[in-house]
Design an enzyme around this catalytic site. Structure first.
Site, PDB file in Angstrom:
ATOM      1  CB  SER A  11      -0.915   0.012   1.220  1.00  0.00           C
ATOM      2  OG  SER A  11      -0.133   0.036   2.411  1.00  0.00           O
ATOM      3  CB  THR A  36       9.210  -6.833  14.024  1.00  0.00           C
ATOM      4  OG1 THR A  36       8.394  -6.570  12.882  1.00  0.00           O
ATOM      5  CG2 THR A  36       9.125  -5.660  14.999  1.00  0.00           C
ATOM      6  CB  ALA A  37      11.187  -8.866   9.089  1.00  0.00           C
ATOM      7  CG  HIS A  51      11.547  -3.282   3.565  1.00  0.00           C
ATOM      8  ND1 HIS A  51      10.771  -2.204   3.915  1.00  0.00           N
ATOM      9  CD2 HIS A  51      10.689  -4.240   3.139  1.00  0.00           C
ATOM     10  CE1 HIS A  51       9.493  -2.496   3.705  1.00  0.00           C
ATOM     11  NE2 HIS A  51       9.417  -3.723   3.241  1.00  0.00           N
ATOM     12  CG  ASP A  88       8.132  -1.661   8.327  1.00  0.00           C
ATOM     13  OD1 ASP A  88       7.060  -2.297   8.400  1.00  0.00           O
ATOM     14  OD2 ASP A  88       8.592  -1.221   7.258  1.00  0.00           O
TER      15      ASP A  88
END
Length: 201
Positions: A11, A36-37, A51, A88
């Site tokens: 988005s 947090t990934a 990213h 994120d």
């Protein structure tokens, strides 16, 4: 100052969050990125690299912190006047918490013993511990100094998914977003790259 940024997949919510960070760095704030990934498979590793590459090309001098589980404790240590923190994202943190409740999974690396506690508990206990962790997180937000921008997925607009864990994730994500939005100073929904203000201080 707490700013919740919601949006669906692709988005533009992360990009919008970074735009908000840039407004703070223009005022002299230092910037911290809390990821947090976890790269548990090749596809997620590729997303993380995408990213990382994007941040490497922007004009923000990021301090990167990886925290898959102990988010509340980490934010309490990082938050301070003159710093903007971008988290994120909250829904990956939720996923990590729910999956940590499966004893077959290895707990993620963290500076807290929370992962070990959750990984050795039953699924019911893990859900109860997640809800306690969520309550502690929401309760801590307004005490954080500086600015905190929280990215989260809006997952409740689609069909009800098949599978108990998937339905549990959608329910918990919706309740998490509601709880954070209730205490946030600002809430923005990003759709097709366009920010829609839902709440403004």
């Amino acid at each position: 100052m707490i700013h919740l940024v919601l949006g669906g997949a692709r988005s533009g919510k992360s990009r919008y969050g970074e735009t908000l960070v840039r407004q703070y760095t223009a005022l002299g704030f230092d910037a911290c990125y809390v990821a947090t990934a976890q790269a548990l498979d090749a596809e997620m590793a590729s997303r993380i690299r995408l990213h990382q590459d994007g941040r490497a090309m922007d004009d923000i001098d990021w301090q990167l912190v990886e925290e898959p589980l102990a988010l509340t404790a980490r934010l309490k240590r990082l938050a301070k006047p003159g710093r903007v923190i971008l988290v994120d994202c909250l829904t990956l943190w939720l996923s990590n918490q729910l999956l940590a409740g499966n004893p077959a999974d290895e707990p993620a690396s963290t500076d807290s013993d929370f992962a070990i506690t959750v990984a050795t508990s039953s699924k019911h206990d893990a859900l109860a511990q997640w809800r306690q962790a969520k309550a502690e997180f929401v309760g801590a937000l307004n005490a954080l100094e500086g600015a905190v921008i929280l990215i989260s997925n809006e997952v409740g607009s689609g069909i009800v998914p098949m599978g108990e864990l998937s339905r549990q994730f959608v329910d918990e994500a919706g309740w998490l977003n509601q709880a954070v939005a209730a205490v946030a100073d600002n809430v923005t929904l990003v759709v097709a790259g366009l920010p829609l203000v839902l709440k403004s201080s």
